[in-house]
Design a protein around this motif. Sequence first.
Motif, PDB file in Angstrom:
ATOM      1  N   ASP A   3      19.951  -6.408 -11.116  1.00  0.00           N
ATOM      2  CA  ASP A   3      18.629  -5.893 -11.634  1.00  0.00           C
ATOM      3  C   ASP A   3      17.850  -6.019 -10.404  1.00  0.00           C
ATOM      4  OD1 ASP A   3      19.452  -5.243 -14.198  1.00  0.00           O
ATOM      5  OD2 ASP A   3      19.087  -7.101 -14.923  1.00  0.00           O
ATOM      6  N   HIS A   4      16.688  -5.187 -10.208  1.00  0.00           N
ATOM      7  CA  HIS A   4      16.027  -4.984  -8.796  1.00  0.00           C
ATOM      8  C   HIS A   4      14.539  -5.358  -9.577  1.00  0.00           C
ATOM      9  CE1 HIS A   4      19.196  -3.991  -6.077  1.00  0.00           C
ATOM     10  NE2 HIS A   4      19.440  -2.857  -7.209  1.00  0.00           N
ATOM     11  N   VAL A   5      13.601  -6.105  -8.680  1.00  0.00           N
ATOM     12  CA  VAL A   5      12.254  -6.107  -8.786  1.00  0.00           C
ATOM     13  C   VAL A   5      11.546  -5.442  -7.490  1.00  0.00           C
ATOM     14  CG1 VAL A   5      10.274  -7.823  -8.969  1.00  0.00           C
ATOM     15  CG2 VAL A   5      12.423  -8.442 -10.140  1.00  0.00           C
ATOM     16  N   TYR A   6      10.627  -4.739  -7.656  1.00  0.00           N
ATOM     17  CA  TYR A   6       9.817  -4.020  -6.760  1.00  0.00           C
ATOM     18  C   TYR A   6       8.405  -4.341  -6.727  1.00  0.00           C
ATOM     19  CZ  TYR A   6      14.064  -0.849  -6.796  1.00  0.00           C
ATOM     20  OH  TYR A   6      15.469  -0.488  -6.770  1.00  0.00           O
ATOM     21  N   LYS A   7       8.068  -4.021  -5.476  1.00  0.00           N
ATOM     22  CA  LYS A   7       6.451  -4.012  -5.351  1.00  0.00           C
ATOM     23  C   LYS A   7       5.902  -3.098  -4.714  1.00  0.00           C
ATOM     24  CE  LYS A   7       3.023  -6.866  -3.104  1.00  0.00           C
ATOM     25  NZ  LYS A   7       2.123  -7.024  -4.156  1.00  0.00           N
ATOM     26  N   THR A   8       4.970  -2.665  -5.084  1.00  0.00           N
ATOM     27  CA  THR A   8       4.116  -1.294  -4.473  1.00  0.00           C
ATOM     28  C   THR A   8       3.056  -1.612  -3.640  1.00  0.00           C
ATOM     29  OG1 THR A   8       2.871  -0.771  -6.448  1.00  0.00           O
ATOM     30  CG2 THR A   8       5.099   0.220  -6.261  1.00  0.00           C
ATOM     31  N   LEU A   9       2.971  -1.053  -2.248  1.00  0.00           N
ATOM     32  CA  LEU A   9       1.885  -1.063  -1.632  1.00  0.00           C
ATOM     33  C   LEU A   9       1.302   0.167  -1.439  1.00  0.00           C
ATOM     34  CD1 LEU A   9       3.489  -3.204   1.493  1.00  0.00           C
ATOM     35  CD2 LEU A   9       2.050  -4.068  -0.386  1.00  0.00           C
ATOM     36  N   HIS A  36      12.289  -4.907   3.657  1.00  0.00           N
ATOM     37  CA  HIS A  36      12.793  -4.326   2.419  1.00  0.00           C
ATOM     38  C   HIS A  36      12.246  -3.148   1.696  1.00  0.00           C
ATOM     39  CE1 HIS A  36      15.226  -8.009   2.456  1.00  0.00           C
ATOM     40  NE2 HIS A  36      14.186  -8.646   2.273  1.00  0.00           N
ATOM     41  N   LEU A  37      11.665  -2.154   2.723  1.00  0.00           N
ATOM     42  CA  LEU A  37      11.043  -1.033   2.305  1.00  0.00           C
ATOM     43  C   LEU A  37      12.122  -0.069   1.862  1.00  0.00           C
ATOM     44  CD1 LEU A  37       8.409  -0.243   5.249  1.00  0.00           C
ATOM     45  CD2 LEU A  37       8.202  -1.148   2.829  1.00  0.00           C
ATOM     46  N   ARG A  38      12.041   0.527   0.406  1.00  0.00           N
ATOM     47  CA  ARG A  38      12.973   1.340   0.060  1.00  0.00           C
ATOM     48  C   ARG A  38      12.725   2.686  -0.135  1.00  0.00           C
ATOM     49  NH1 ARG A  38      15.779  -1.888   1.926  1.00  0.00           N
ATOM     50  NH2 ARG A  38      16.489  -3.800   0.757  1.00  0.00           N
ATOM     51  N   TRP A  39      11.362   3.055  -0.771  1.00  0.00           N
ATOM     52  CA  TRP A  39      10.794   4.279  -1.065  1.00  0.00           C
ATOM     53  C   TRP A  39       9.402   4.774  -0.666  1.00  0.00           C
ATOM     54  CZ3 TRP A  39       7.118   4.146  -4.870  1.00  0.00           C
ATOM     55  CH2 TRP A  39       7.209   3.067  -5.664  1.00  0.00           C
ATOM     56  N   PHE A  40       9.159   6.035  -0.871  1.00  0.00           N
ATOM     57  CA  PHE A  40       7.597   6.207  -0.672  1.00  0.00           C
ATOM     58  C   PHE A  40       7.227   7.496  -1.604  1.00  0.00           C
ATOM     59  CE2 PHE A  40       9.182   9.311   2.288  1.00  0.00           C
ATOM     60  CZ  PHE A  40       8.246  10.428   2.086  1.00  0.00           C
ATOM     61  N   TRP A  57      -5.118  14.510   9.972  1.00  0.00           N
ATOM     62  CA  TRP A  57      -4.533  14.441   8.772  1.00  0.00           C
ATOM     63  C   TRP A  57      -4.620  12.923   8.239  1.00  0.00           C
ATOM     64  CZ3 TRP A  57      -3.631  18.720   5.846  1.00  0.00           C
ATOM     65  CH2 TRP A  57      -3.210  20.208   6.575  1.00  0.00           C
ATOM     66  N   GLN A  58      -4.782  12.681   6.990  1.00  0.00           N
ATOM     67  CA  GLN A  58      -4.855  11.395   6.543  1.00  0.00           C
ATOM     68  C   GLN A  58      -3.693  11.517   5.277  1.00  0.00           C
ATOM     69  OE1 GLN A  58      -8.819  10.425   5.632  1.00  0.00           O
ATOM     70  NE2 GLN A  58      -9.098   9.404   7.557  1.00  0.00           N
ATOM     71  N   VAL A  59      -2.837  10.742   4.883  1.00  0.00           N
ATOM     72  CA  VAL A  59      -1.872  10.729   3.989  1.00  0.00           C
ATOM     73  C   VAL A  59      -1.854   9.344   3.333  1.00  0.00           C
ATOM     74  CG1 VAL A  59       0.426  11.300   3.211  1.00  0.00           C
ATOM     75  CG2 VAL A  59      -0.562  12.705   5.188  1.00  0.00           C
ATOM     76  N   THR A  60      -1.999   9.124   2.029  1.00  0.00           N
ATOM     77  CA  THR A  60      -1.913   7.983   1.430  1.00  0.00           C
ATOM     78  C   THR A  60      -0.755   7.847   0.518  1.00  0.00           C
ATOM     79  OG1 THR A  60      -4.275   7.633   1.288  1.00  0.00           O
ATOM     80  CG2 THR A  60      -2.982   6.504  -0.246  1.00  0.00           C
ATOM     81  N   ILE A  61       0.039   6.722   0.899  1.00  0.00           N
ATOM     82  CA  ILE A  61       1.332   6.772   0.240  1.00  0.00           C
ATOM     83  C   ILE A  61       1.562   5.519  -0.604  1.00  0.00           C
ATOM     84  CG2 ILE A  61       2.398   8.304   1.986  1.00  0.00           C
ATOM     85  CD1 ILE A  61       3.800   5.823   3.106  1.00  0.00           C
ATOM     86  N   LYS A  62       2.357   5.431  -1.490  1.00  0.00           N
ATOM     87  CA  LYS A  62       2.673   4.219  -2.319  1.00  0.00           C
ATOM     88  C   LYS A  62       3.959   3.808  -1.756  1.00  0.00           C
ATOM     89  CE  LYS A  62       0.394   5.017  -6.366  1.00  0.00           C
ATOM     90  NZ  LYS A  62       0.292   5.018  -7.974  1.00  0.00           N
ATOM     91  N   LEU A  63       4.297   2.599  -1.068  1.00  0.00           N
ATOM     92  CA  LEU A  63       5.447   2.254  -0.780  1.00  0.00           C
ATOM     93  C   LEU A  63       6.137   1.157  -1.583  1.00  0.00           C
ATOM     94  CD1 LEU A  63       4.525   1.439   3.055  1.00  0.00           C
ATOM     95  CD2 LEU A  63       6.027   3.395   2.326  1.00  0.00           C
ATOM     96  N   GLY A  64       7.223   1.309  -1.905  1.00  0.00           N
ATOM     97  CA  GLY A  64       7.986   0.532  -2.952  1.00  0.00           C
ATOM     98  C   GLY A  64       9.115  -0.253  -1.944  1.00  0.00           C
ATOM     99  N   LEU A  65       8.882  -1.744  -2.317  1.00  0.00           N
ATOM    100  CA  LEU A  65       9.926  -2.554  -1.586  1.00  0.00           C
ATOM    101  C   LEU A  65      10.418  -3.510  -2.626  1.00  0.00           C
ATOM    102  CD1 LEU A  65       8.272  -5.524  -0.780  1.00  0.00           C
ATOM    103  CD2 LEU A  65       6.646  -3.742  -0.254  1.00  0.00           C
ATOM    104  N   THR A  66      11.945  -4.018  -2.242  1.00  0.00           N
ATOM    105  CA  THR A  66      12.345  -4.730  -3.281  1.00  0.00           C
ATOM    106  C   THR A  66      12.074  -6.307  -2.987  1.00  0.00           C
ATOM    107  OG1 THR A  66      14.316  -4.987  -1.638  1.00  0.00           O
ATOM    108  CG2 THR A  66      14.410  -3.470  -3.731  1.00  0.00           C
TER     109      THR A  66
END
Length: 71
Positions: A3-9, A36-40, A57-66
């Motif tokens: 099972d994984h636990v993720y945090k978002t930034l 441990h960045l995994r997705w955006f 350009w300015q792009v706001t992203i959510k990054l997922g890390l384990t």
Amino acid sequence: MNDHVYKTLEITGSSRNSVEEAVQTAISRTGETVQHLRWFEVSDIRGHILEGKVDHWQVTIKLGLTIEPPQ
């Protein structure tokens, strides 16, 4: 399977050239200090206009890390 636990930034990157470069800038700069960045996910795209043209350009992203378990 573990099972994984993720945090978002939420991060905003910018570029004078393109949306893709703004995303790459945000990911690579964050990756210098965050492991441990995994997705955006792109959550917002905006830009600055100067003299009737796109200046950057300015792009706001959510990054997922384990969150790794203790060893």
